[in-house]
Design a protein around this motif. Sequence first.
Motif, PDB file in Angstrom:
ATOM      1  N   CYS A  25      -6.272   2.320   0.345  1.00 13.16           N
ATOM      2  CA  CYS A  25      -5.877   2.556  -1.045  1.00 13.16           C
ATOM      3  C   CYS A  25      -6.970   2.091  -2.004  1.00 13.16           C
ATOM      4  CB  CYS A  25      -4.566   1.833  -1.362  1.00 13.16           C
ATOM      5  SG  CYS A  25      -3.164   2.588  -0.531  1.00 13.16           S
ATOM      6  N   PRO A  83       0.840  -1.197   0.000  1.00 17.21           N
ATOM      7  CA  PRO A  83       0.000   0.000   0.000  1.00 17.21           C
ATOM      8  C   PRO A  83       0.876   1.248   0.000  1.00 17.21           C
ATOM      9  CG  PRO A  83      -0.001  -1.033   2.163  1.00 17.21           C
ATOM     10  CD  PRO A  83       0.717  -1.971   1.243  1.00 17.21           C
ATOM     11  N   ALA A 133       0.339   5.926  -7.790  1.00 15.80           N
ATOM     12  CA  ALA A 133      -0.959   5.912  -7.123  1.00 15.80           C
ATOM     13  C   ALA A 133      -1.719   7.187  -7.448  1.00 15.80           C
ATOM     14  CB  ALA A 133      -0.763   5.780  -5.610  1.00 15.80           C
ATOM     15  N   PRO A 145      -0.071   4.855   0.761  1.00 14.18           N
ATOM     16  CA  PRO A 145      -0.948   5.976   1.059  1.00 14.18           C
ATOM     17  C   PRO A 145      -0.239   7.277   0.702  1.00 14.18           C
ATOM     18  CG  PRO A 145      -0.194   4.927   3.092  1.00 14.18           C
ATOM     19  CD  PRO A 145       0.396   4.163   1.955  1.00 14.18           C
TER      20      PRO A 145
END
Lengths: 267, 253, 282
Positions: free
Chosen positions: B159, B96, C168, B98
């Motif tokens: 996420c 993940p 992301a 973040p």
Amino acid sequence: MIVASVLIVGGFFLIVGTILIKGLPALSLDLITKTPGGGFYMGKEGGVLNAIVGSLYIALGSSGLALILSLPIVLYINVYLKRSSKLGSIARLSSDVLFGIPSIVYGAFGFTVMIYFGLKTSLLGGILTVTLLVLPIMIRTMDEVIRTIPKELLDASYSLGSTRLEASKILIRQSIPGIFTAILLSFGRGIGDVASVMFTAGFSDNIPTSIDSPAPTLPLAIFFQLGSPVDEVQARAYASALVLTIIVLLISIGARTLSKRFSKNKI
Amino acid sequence: MANTPHISVQNLNVYYGQNHALKNISIDIPDKKVTSFIGPSGCGKTTLLKTFNRLHDSSVDVRVEGKVLVDGEDIYDSKAEVTHIRKKMGLLSQRPFPLPMSIYDNIAYGPRIHGMRDKEKLDQLVEQQLRDVALWDEVKDRLNTPAVRLSIGQQQRLCLARGLAVQPEIILGDEPTSALDPKSTQKIEELFVQLREKYTIVLVTHILRQARRVSDFIAFIYNGEIIEFAPTEELLLNPKEELTKEYVRGFVS
Amino acid sequence: MLVLTILSVLLAVFIGLGLYLRSLPLLELKSVGSLLTSSVWKPFKGEFGFFPFIMGTLWVTGIAIVVALPLCLLSGIFISEYAHHRVRKIIVPFVDLLSGIPPVVFGVWGVLFVVPLIQEYIAPHFVEYATGYSVLAGGIVLAVMIFPLIISILLEVFGTVPRELKDASLSLGATQWQTVKFVLLKRSMPGIIAAIVLAISRAFGETIAVLMVCGNLPEVPHSVLDSGYPLPALIANNYGEMLSIPLYDSALLFSALILFIIIFLFNAISRIVLSRIERRMN
């Protein structure tokens, strides 16, 4: 963003270009092969060979001395201390911090020490002060290179029964190009610095003959010539600056070529 | 296949410098189903996944040839707008990641970028997304703490919620459970099974059991080529190709 | 080996102590506060007010940072996030080479290029007569000198931001620029601040190049076109006479001590921040 990058790279060309245009016309064989004659600073005959040689002496001496001092330190941090060692990280931190201390402070410090011991401005004083100045560069550069050598190599050598001294030899052999880079970087810094030597090395119109005679330096010679009201002398200052720039650029390029495979975009 | 394909890959070739990473790939990813890519490490399954939202764009020395149609639109067409394509897809990476901001801002990041300013709507949306990934009850009292303070499992669900907040149509998962403990893994898997009602899900995994638990279809990729693409049970229990047989043998026995 | 290592660590202490001992004669007569805030500089009468020099240093440093920071930030972002790696390979070596140019050469360049530029093109818009030797000239020369330092640290700091984090943001449909603004810069903030602090301390201590272009009048500058007299220049210009006037050497070494303390603290703090960032990455 592109404009900003162009401006920054352009800064380099602007500087080298300016020095080249102003310095080239006044550049002559005399300048780099003769010492100042009488009335040199009023525009008479002579060159700055004394300063070139003096700078080379100081840069060579201090790089050599710094190498002798820093190699044991770097090896100690990397071979004898554990990776997590407090002393190791403090030593690294302090070399980083010392790297940031300006040369004028080293100069002032060197001066106070010399007064304390009753030394006069001399080649020796210059070499010792510049050694302090380049020591952090030396330690940082070599440490960076040695740290990129895989730890497994050391482990392998230990498991073959070698002592730490022998392991150190392996490390040194592996990092010879890095050590050369460190020497070149120190040399470049040593030859170009003014503020540290103006207090400690002094100046003279002769090539220094012994370690306790005053040593002229090229950057200081540029500075003095530039201060002259005579046009010709100022022009010679530009030419001397060109000589210094060429020497330093050659050294930088050499150092870069050597260090290319060790680290990118480090300075 | 029952549905019309959501993503249609046609003659796709990807090169990393000299290395031919994906060779002549053609595959139709069905709508509102879970499709898994399996295969040994380095076979190109992650590379294939990343071509779907053009994450190779900023990579050095990557060349993509061929077509990837999403809803019939070629995303490698020079006129295609990359942010629009990416908005359609939520990405879950191996670990993940973040964003460096609070839990709340992580979810609100996407919607804000796409122009949502209304505080009330954002509040609602954040709550909704956190509920969807079963994280709301765990974090509702500390929405303004930095997201990195959550556990890894919670971060990964965050996420996922962050990806869902931009209302994508497709979820891309790149071994999304590989850094998680079994319990968190189970939660993520359960979420995938629920989410398949609303989204097309593409999953890269090296865990055959996981592929079996969550997916409708499996593609077996080997050495940059798709060896076999079939419904889950068929591929795992009754593979047609020799290579597939060899790879899933451990699973069957 | 151990002794050498410890000595190298203690070098900073020796420097500080040495300078302090030499400044003691002055400090015994005057308080630090009055020395730092007084503007009267009359060495022959024993008046040593450092205020103009401190202000000179601050002006020059401030201008340098204001000029250099935006350029370096933009160019750092360009090199690390936008530029093709071939472009990067062209730019970075020049930044390196720039860092190797000796200060005195920067000074000569300042005299030949920056000072006339200010005198002929910039100053006439604002004042009737200017020599060009000003804190602005010092600031511009310094700015170019600190480019390489700032850029190299920025590139290192940007390099520690994981690729996946940027991915992301991109995969949520953010543009490259939004990703830079909200993710890259935000995450790099401590490193950026450390870079600025290091740059400030470099600018504080730079001597010869600044000395050559900024006029060296011991008065507090009131505009960028005024002359200034930074601390390092004060030391360098007067070392010749310092032993012939009572307390003068003490005063000059006290200014070296001020420089040392400020720069030492700035460096230590920012280096600690940077090494934390690096460790977080591993």
